[in-house]
Motif scaffolding. Structure first.
Motif, PDB file in Angstrom:
ATOM      1  N   VAL A   1      47.118  32.557  28.315  1.00  0.00           N
ATOM      2  CA  VAL A   1      46.182  31.906  27.391  1.00  0.00           C
ATOM      3  C   VAL A   1      44.841  32.626  27.340  1.00  0.00           C
ATOM      4  O   VAL A   1      44.159  32.588  26.319  1.00  0.00           O
ATOM      5  N   ASP A   2      44.450  33.272  28.432  1.00  0.00           N
ATOM      6  CA  ASP A   2      43.239  34.085  28.475  1.00  0.00           C
ATOM      7  C   ASP A   2      43.549  35.309  29.330  1.00  0.00           C
ATOM      8  O   ASP A   2      43.791  35.174  30.529  1.00  0.00           O
ATOM      9  N   PRO A   3      43.542  36.508  28.726  1.00  0.00           N
ATOM     10  CA  PRO A   3      43.922  37.717  29.464  1.00  0.00           C
ATOM     11  C   PRO A   3      42.895  38.100  30.525  1.00  0.00           C
ATOM     12  O   PRO A   3      41.764  37.613  30.524  1.00  0.00           O
ATOM     13  N   ALA A   4      43.319  38.987  31.406  1.00  0.00           N
ATOM     14  CA  ALA A   4      42.440  39.448  32.494  1.00  0.00           C
ATOM     15  C   ALA A   4      41.140  39.987  31.911  1.00  0.00           C
ATOM     16  O   ALA A   4      41.142  40.879  31.071  1.00  0.00           O
ATOM     17  N   ASP A   5      40.041  39.395  32.372  1.00  0.00           N
ATOM     18  CA  ASP A   5      38.724  39.771  31.884  1.00  0.00           C
ATOM     19  C   ASP A   5      37.680  39.144  32.801  1.00  0.00           C
ATOM     20  O   ASP A   5      37.998  38.294  33.642  1.00  0.00           O
ATOM     21  N   GLU A   6      36.429  39.535  32.610  1.00  0.00           N
ATOM     22  CA  GLU A   6      35.325  38.942  33.349  1.00  0.00           C
ATOM     23  C   GLU A   6      34.801  37.765  32.525  1.00  0.00           C
ATOM     24  O   GLU A   6      34.230  37.954  31.457  1.00  0.00           O
ATOM     25  N   TYR A   7      35.032  36.554  33.012  1.00  0.00           N
ATOM     26  CA  TYR A   7      34.681  35.344  32.263  1.00  0.00           C
ATOM     27  C   TYR A   7      33.292  34.817  32.617  1.00  0.00           C
ATOM     28  O   TYR A   7      32.680  34.111  31.835  1.00  0.00           O
ATOM     29  N   TYR A   8      32.834  35.099  33.797  1.00  0.00           N
ATOM     30  CA  TYR A   8      31.483  34.759  34.244  1.00  0.00           C
ATOM     31  C   TYR A   8      30.998  35.973  35.023  1.00  0.00           C
ATOM     32  O   TYR A   8      31.777  36.877  35.324  1.00  0.00           O
ATOM     33  N   ASP A   9      29.732  35.998  35.384  1.00  0.00           N
ATOM     34  CA  ASP A   9      29.208  37.125  36.141  1.00  0.00           C
ATOM     35  C   ASP A   9      30.045  37.348  37.399  1.00  0.00           C
ATOM     36  O   ASP A   9      30.129  36.466  38.264  1.00  0.00           O
ATOM     37  N   ASP A  10      30.724  38.486  37.454  1.00  0.00           N
ATOM     38  CA  ASP A  10      31.516  38.900  38.607  1.00  0.00           C
ATOM     39  C   ASP A  10      32.677  37.949  38.898  1.00  0.00           C
ATOM     40  O   ASP A  10      33.098  37.785  40.045  1.00  0.00           O
TER      41      ASP A  10
ATOM     42  N   TYR B   1      36.469  36.442  42.563  1.00  0.00           N
ATOM     43  CA  TYR B   1      35.030  36.275  42.365  1.00  0.00           C
ATOM     44  C   TYR B   1      34.292  37.131  43.380  1.00  0.00           C
ATOM     45  O   TYR B   1      34.640  37.177  44.550  1.00  0.00           O
ATOM     46  N   GLY B   2      33.246  37.821  42.922  1.00  0.00           N
ATOM     47  CA  GLY B   2      32.311  38.475  43.814  1.00  0.00           C
ATOM     48  C   GLY B   2      32.600  39.911  44.184  1.00  0.00           C
ATOM     49  O   GLY B   2      31.872  40.487  44.991  1.00  0.00           O
ATOM     50  N   GLU B   3      33.630  40.522  43.618  1.00  0.00           N
ATOM     51  CA  GLU B   3      33.980  41.883  44.034  1.00  0.00           C
ATOM     52  C   GLU B   3      32.883  42.897  43.723  1.00  0.00           C
ATOM     53  O   GLU B   3      32.574  43.749  44.555  1.00  0.00           O
ATOM     54  N   LYS B   4      32.288  42.820  42.543  1.00  0.00           N
ATOM     55  CA  LYS B   4      31.222  43.767  42.199  1.00  0.00           C
ATOM     56  C   LYS B   4      30.020  43.581  43.126  1.00  0.00           C
ATOM     57  O   LYS B   4      29.417  44.550  43.576  1.00  0.00           O
ATOM     58  N   HIS B   5      29.680  42.322  43.430  1.00  0.00           N
ATOM     59  CA  HIS B   5      28.560  42.057  44.340  1.00  0.00           C
ATOM     60  C   HIS B   5      28.864  42.572  45.749  1.00  0.00           C
ATOM     61  O   HIS B   5      27.994  43.125  46.412  1.00  0.00           O
ATOM     62  N   GLU B   6      30.110  42.377  46.201  1.00  0.00           N
ATOM     63  CA  GLU B   6      30.505  42.854  47.529  1.00  0.00           C
ATOM     64  C   GLU B   6      30.370  44.376  47.614  1.00  0.00           C
ATOM     65  O   GLU B   6      29.846  44.900  48.596  1.00  0.00           O
ATOM     66  N   LYS B   7      30.829  45.075  46.581  1.00  0.00           N
ATOM     67  CA  LYS B   7      30.740  46.540  46.574  1.00  0.00           C
ATOM     68  C   LYS B   7      29.288  46.997  46.531  1.00  0.00           C
ATOM     69  O   LYS B   7      28.920  47.960  47.205  1.00  0.00           O
TER      70      LYS B   7
END
Length: 148
Positions: free
Chosen positions: A101-110, A129-135
């Motif tokens: 119903v909703d493909p893989a994408d960033e729906y909220y910040d990170d 959630y949080g992968e970009k912040h963790e990196k």
């Protein structure tokens, strides 16, 4: 005072047990869950932390399908290790003709996710959630350590 330390399990009623069992068996094999226990009209899976059960709905319950928006469960989210796992889940879903119903994408910040439906239209989600912040924190920490 009592304190909740986690969610032990969710139990979902399904309209067609054999069809849902086949769907969830494939999904949970892909997600590395194992059968916890199985009975005539119910089955549960676990990954050692999360437990998910399905059971046959009764005759009255089978008369109406699940509809997101009704009172009750909106969706259930499986937290995945990383965004790559979300993408791999989406590939699995497409291969098995599961409704996305909703493909893989960033729906909220990170917040990276894919949303899909089980055979009864119950909305499920694979998310990270949080992968970009963790990196960024790891990189920032490495830079700070290098400057010392």
């Amino acid at each position: 005072m009592s304190r909740v330390v986690g969610i032990d399990h969710i139990s979902v009623r399904v309209s067609d047990f054999p069809k849902s069992k086949a769907f969830y068996s494939g999904l949970f094999e892909f997600l590395e869950f194992e059968v916890l226990d199985e009975y005539e009209d119910s089955i549960g899976w676990t990954n050692g932390k999360t437990r998910y059960w399905i059971s046959q709905a009764d005759a009255v319950g089978r008369k109406h399908k699940h509809r997101t928006g009704d009172v009750g469960l909106h969706h259930y989210a499986f937290q995945l290790r990383n965004r790559k796992d979300v993408d791999e889940l989406q590939t699995y879903l497409k291969k098995h003709h599961v409704t996305i119903v909703d493909p893989a994408d960033e729906y909220y910040d990170d917040y990276y996710a894919v949303f899909f439906l089980d055979p009864d239209g119950i909305k499920l989600e694979g998310m990270k959630y949080g992968e970009k912040h963790e990196k960024a924190e790891m990189k920032h920490g490495s830079n700070a350590a290098a400057k010392k």
